[in-house]
Write a protein that holds these residues in place. Structure first.
Motif, PDB file in Angstrom:
ATOM      1  N   UNK A 184       0.837  -1.207   0.000  1.00 42.04           N
ATOM      2  CA  UNK A 184       0.000   0.000   0.000  1.00 42.04           C
ATOM      3  C   UNK A 184       0.870   1.255   0.000  1.00 42.04           C
ATOM      4  N   UNK A 185       1.933   1.253   0.819  1.00 43.51           N
ATOM      5  CA  UNK A 185       2.846   2.406   0.885  1.00 43.51           C
ATOM      6  C   UNK A 185       3.529   2.603  -0.468  1.00 43.51           C
ATOM      7  N   UNK A 186       3.905   1.491  -1.102  1.00 43.57           N
ATOM      8  CA  UNK A 186       4.548   1.574  -2.423  1.00 43.57           C
ATOM      9  C   UNK A 186       3.643   2.291  -3.422  1.00 43.57           C
ATOM     10  N   UNK A 187       2.373   1.910  -3.418  1.00 47.34           N
ATOM     11  CA  UNK A 187       1.423   2.528  -4.345  1.00 47.34           C
ATOM     12  C   UNK A 187       1.310   4.023  -4.087  1.00 47.34           C
ATOM     13  N   UNK A 188       1.282   4.397  -2.800  1.00 40.49           N
ATOM     14  CA  UNK A 188       1.164   5.817  -2.448  1.00 40.49           C
ATOM     15  C   UNK A 188       2.390   6.585  -2.940  1.00 40.49           C
ATOM     16  N   UNK A 189       3.564   5.988  -2.775  1.00 43.77           N
ATOM     17  CA  UNK A 189       4.780   6.665  -3.206  1.00 43.77           C
ATOM     18  C   UNK A 189       4.872   6.714  -4.731  1.00 43.77           C
ATOM     19  N   UNK A 190       4.345   5.698  -5.385  1.00 41.15           N
ATOM     20  CA  UNK A 190       4.341   5.714  -6.856  1.00 41.15           C
ATOM     21  C   UNK A 190       3.483   6.871  -7.365  1.00 41.15           C
ATOM     22  N   UNK A 191       2.374   7.115  -6.683  1.00 40.88           N
ATOM     23  CA  UNK A 191       1.509   8.245  -7.067  1.00 40.88           C
ATOM     24  C   UNK A 191       2.266   9.552  -6.884  1.00 40.88           C
ATOM     25  N   UNK A 192       3.043   9.620  -5.793  1.00 46.26           N
ATOM     26  CA  UNK A 192       3.846  10.819  -5.547  1.00 46.26           C
ATOM     27  C   UNK A 192       4.876  11.000  -6.650  1.00 46.26           C
ATOM     28  N   UNK A 193       5.490   9.881  -7.071  1.00 45.57           N
ATOM     29  CA  UNK A 193       6.531   9.975  -8.091  1.00 45.57           C
ATOM     30  C   UNK A 193       5.937  10.500  -9.390  1.00 45.57           C
ATOM     31  N   UNK A 194       4.707  10.067  -9.676  1.00 42.25           N
ATOM     32  CA  UNK A 194       4.058  10.552 -10.888  1.00 42.25           C
ATOM     33  C   UNK A 194       3.836  12.060 -10.823  1.00 42.25           C
ATOM     34  N   UNK A 195       3.696  12.569  -9.596  1.00 40.87           N
ATOM     35  CA  UNK A 195       3.534  14.011  -9.432  1.00 40.87           C
ATOM     36  C   UNK A 195       4.880  14.702  -9.224  1.00 40.87           C
ATOM     37  N   UNK A 196       5.961  13.981  -9.485  1.00 36.93           N
ATOM     38  CA  UNK A 196       7.321  14.521  -9.391  1.00 36.93           C
ATOM     39  C   UNK A 196       7.669  14.979  -7.989  1.00 36.93           C
ATOM     40  N   UNK A 197       7.272  14.207  -6.993  1.00 37.30           N
ATOM     41  CA  UNK A 197       7.619  14.592  -5.630  1.00 37.30           C
ATOM     42  C   UNK A 197       8.605  13.613  -4.995  1.00 37.30           C
ATOM     43  N   UNK A 198       9.162  12.701  -5.781  1.00 33.86           N
ATOM     44  CA  UNK A 198      10.028  11.679  -5.197  1.00 33.86           C
ATOM     45  C   UNK A 198      11.240  11.452  -6.114  1.00 33.86           C
ATOM     46  N   UNK A 199      12.132  12.427  -6.148  1.00 35.06           N
ATOM     47  CA  UNK A 199      13.273  12.342  -7.048  1.00 35.06           C
ATOM     48  C   UNK A 199      14.344  11.429  -6.479  1.00 35.06           C
ATOM     49  N   UNK A 200      15.064  10.712  -7.369  1.00 33.87           N
ATOM     50  CA  UNK A 200      16.166   9.850  -6.942  1.00 33.87           C
ATOM     51  C   UNK A 200      17.504  10.432  -7.385  1.00 33.87           C
ATOM     52  N   UNK A 201      18.297  10.826  -6.370  1.00 34.42           N
ATOM     53  CA  UNK A 201      19.636  11.325  -6.669  1.00 34.42           C
ATOM     54  C   UNK A 201      20.635  10.192  -6.511  1.00 34.42           C
ATOM     55  N   UNK A 202      21.887  10.471  -6.874  1.00 34.19           N
ATOM     56  CA  UNK A 202      22.929   9.436  -6.799  1.00 34.19           C
ATOM     57  C   UNK A 202      23.129   8.931  -5.379  1.00 34.19           C
ATOM     58  N   UNK A 203      23.027   9.841  -4.413  1.00 33.75           N
ATOM     59  CA  UNK A 203      23.250   9.439  -3.011  1.00 33.75           C
ATOM     60  C   UNK A 203      22.300   8.328  -2.606  1.00 33.75           C
TER      61      UNK A 203
ATOM     62  N   UNK B  78      21.210   2.531  -1.697  1.00 30.91           N
ATOM     63  CA  UNK B  78      20.393   1.354  -2.007  1.00 30.91           C
ATOM     64  C   UNK B  78      21.257   0.212  -2.512  1.00 30.91           C
ATOM     65  N   UNK B  79      22.240   0.533  -3.365  1.00 20.30           N
ATOM     66  CA  UNK B  79      23.100  -0.505  -3.928  1.00 20.30           C
ATOM     67  C   UNK B  79      23.932  -1.169  -2.828  1.00 20.30           C
ATOM     68  N   UNK B  80      24.378  -0.380  -1.853  1.00 18.26           N
ATOM     69  CA  UNK B  80      25.157  -0.927  -0.732  1.00 18.26           C
ATOM     70  C   UNK B  80      24.329  -1.939   0.042  1.00 18.26           C
ATOM     71  N   UNK B  81      23.069  -1.592   0.260  1.00 16.87           N
ATOM     72  CA  UNK B  81      22.183  -2.512   0.996  1.00 16.87           C
ATOM     73  C   UNK B  81      22.004  -3.803   0.200  1.00 16.87           C
ATOM     74  N   UNK B  82      21.770  -3.686  -1.104  1.00 20.12           N
ATOM     75  CA  UNK B  82      21.604  -4.882  -1.935  1.00 20.12           C
ATOM     76  C   UNK B  82      22.859  -5.752  -1.899  1.00 20.12           C
ATOM     77  N   UNK B  83      24.021  -5.111  -1.981  1.00 15.85           N
ATOM     78  CA  UNK B  83      25.285  -5.863  -1.979  1.00 15.85           C
ATOM     79  C   UNK B  83      25.490  -6.594  -0.655  1.00 15.85           C
ATOM     80  N   UNK B  84      25.218  -5.913   0.433  1.00 14.83           N
ATOM     81  CA  UNK B  84      25.375  -6.544   1.755  1.00 14.83           C
ATOM     82  C   UNK B  84      24.419  -7.719   1.893  1.00 14.83           C
ATOM     83  N   UNK B  85      23.225  -7.565   1.376  1.00 15.19           N
ATOM     84  CA  UNK B  85      22.223  -8.633   1.435  1.00 15.19           C
ATOM     85  C   UNK B  85      22.700  -9.850   0.649  1.00 15.19           C
TER      86      UNK B  85
END
Lengths: 294, 177
Positions: free
Chosen positions: B113-132, B137-144
């Motif tokens: 449910x939270x994912x869907x809410x954030x996806x709606x936000x992204x469509x409204x350009x309120x959830x930008x992804x920067x390199x940081x 995120x990549x560090x977490x995936x690698x550790x996992x």
């Protein structure tokens, strides 16, 4: 007849008789309380048990083989199941039911359309508006931890501002405002369920008023007259009662003049024997009215 | 003097943008009851964490991961981690206990449910992804991926309290700005 006998193997699966699956599954949801209901499976003289399972959208997308037994519906004897504790996220949930009788089980019967709790019917909440002296107090029904109450209240006069208070406490009286005497205050309330982002309709408006401090003039005058009357009537009554009691208990007896004896009884007795005439005269003077009366 | 004024205006504009982006996460999750998910996890936390065979290692609480995230990257990081839990962690964990399964299901569906809410936000350009945010995120995936699948899944399930507390802190307001 042979046709019926031929059908018997069709009704058996692996040698076990198959119960009919429950039909007409539906969910009735009001104020975030969700009840799954179905038509009962009837076998005369037997008690049927039902098993209820659910699957959230996560399971249906990523682990479609996973079905979770309902908290209160596995098993149940009633053709209904409270699934409130199972539906814990605002996503579509699949629900299924099957009947069981001994070693016999029916096929699973699945709810036609997945249920999402954001379709719950929200009703106007029940409120109790009271006055505690000059304090405007409201008590709200307990609908559970997912509910908040938006209470709107205002003075009933032109141009009055409407105040809104968010109440999270349930079943506990809440103070809204200290009222001004003689002014009516009106209140209405609706619920907010953050989990589904919806409000209920507003309740009916209820208004209360506190009486003014100064008594109306007529009431004051009436009270004064009554007080004065009491001041006069009560002592008079007490005096009268006193006299009545005195006359009842210790009356003063006044003998009529005809019964009054002027000589002593000793003299009367001696007069009878020796001095008849003077005594008789003396006696007669007392007895005459008496004889005249006889 | 003019240069000072321009730089002041620039700083003010940056602060304004910062607060807007931080409020972005709060607005997106405004109808989400994080506390309910935290309470659900508390009921199974001990059981889950007891199964963690690498208790002296953390995946989410390292300096390069959640603790390094700036307010501007909160929304993106939340979106990435939610997707990670939904697409990978919950699937990798095979739960047999019906009571635990019920609670994990509740959390997983709430994350969906939270994912869907954030996806709606992204469509409204309120959830930008920067390199940081992408790097963290990549560090977490690698550790996992360095751990065996089931151990990694149990570890990240056990660290749900860290993730939920982080969302709650950022959900509460612009104090992180």
């Amino acid at each position: 007849m042979w046709f019926l006998y031929a059908l018997i193997p069709c009704l058996l699966v692996d040698g076990v008789a198959v119960l009919p699956a429950p039909q007409n599954l539906s969910v009735h949801s009001t104020n975030m309380k969700h009840l799954l209901m179905w038509s009962p499976v009837v076998v005369p003289g037997e008690i049927i048990h039902y098993f209820v399972e659910y699957q959230g959208e996560y399971e249906s997308l990523y682990m479609s083989h996973i079905w979770i037994p309902s908290s209160w519906g596995s098993p149940t004897e009633d053709p209904e199941c409270d699934i409130t504790d199972d539906i814990t996220a605002t996503v579509p949930y699949n629900l299924r039911v099957r009947a069981s009788l001994g070693s016999q089980t029916s096929a699973w019967s699945t709810l036609q359309h997945p249920f999402n709790r954001n379709s719950t019917i929200l009703t106007p909440p029940v409120m109790e508006v009271t006055k505690d002296g000059f304090h405007l107090v409201i008590k709200l029904e307990d609908l559970g931890p997912q509910f908040e109450f938006l209470v709107a209240y205002w003075r009933r006069e032109p141009g009055a501002k409407e105040h809104v208070k968010v109440v999270r406490s349930r079943g506990i009286p809440v103070h809204l405002e200290t009222m001004e005497p003689g002014v009516a205050y009106c209140v209405k309330v609706r619920t907010l369920v953050k989990a589904i982002g919806r409000h209920s309709p507003f309740s009916q408006v209820e208004c209360v008023k506190v009486q003014g401090e100064t008594l109306p003039l007529a009431l004051a005058l009436f009270a004064f007259v009554g007080f004065m009357l009491i001041l006069v009537v009560v002592p008079l009554s007490i005096w009268k009662m006193g006299r009545l009691l005195r006359y009842s208990c210790c009356p003063v007896v006044v003998l009529p003049s005809t019964l009054k004896i002027t000589n002593s009884p000793q003299k009367l007795i001696s007069c009878r024997r020796e001095e008849v005439e003077p005594c008789a005269t003396a006696v007669l003077s007392s007895e005459e009215p008496f004889r005249a009366w006889l | 003097m003019k240069a000072q004024r321009v730089s002041l205006w620039l700083v003010a504009a940056m602060f304004f943008l910062c607060s807007v982006h931080t409020r972005g996460l709060r607005r997106c999750l405004i109808s989400m009851d994080i506390h309910h998910i935290e309470e659900t996890f508390q009921e199974i936390k001990k059981t889950i964490q007891a199964k963690d065979t690498f208790q002296n290692v953390t995946i989410l609480s390292t300096p390069e991961t959640l603790h390094s995230i700036k307010p501007l990257d909160v929304c993106c990081m939340t979106k990435n981690l939610l997707a990670f839990y939904v697409d990978k962690v919950f699937k990798d964990h095979q739960e047999l206990n019906p009571q635990i399964l019920r609670k994990i299901s509740s959390i997983a569906n709430s994350f969906l449910y939270m994912q869907k809410a954030l996806q709606r936000c992204q469509e409204q350009r309120q959830c930008h992804c920067r390199d940081e945010a992408t790097n963290a995120t990549r560090i977490i995936h690698d550790n996992y991926d360095q751990l065996e699948v089931r151990s990694a899944a149990i570890k990240l399930l056990g660290e749900l309290d860290v993730f939920l507390a982080w969302i709650d802190k950022n959900h509460q307001g612009p104090s992180a700005a």
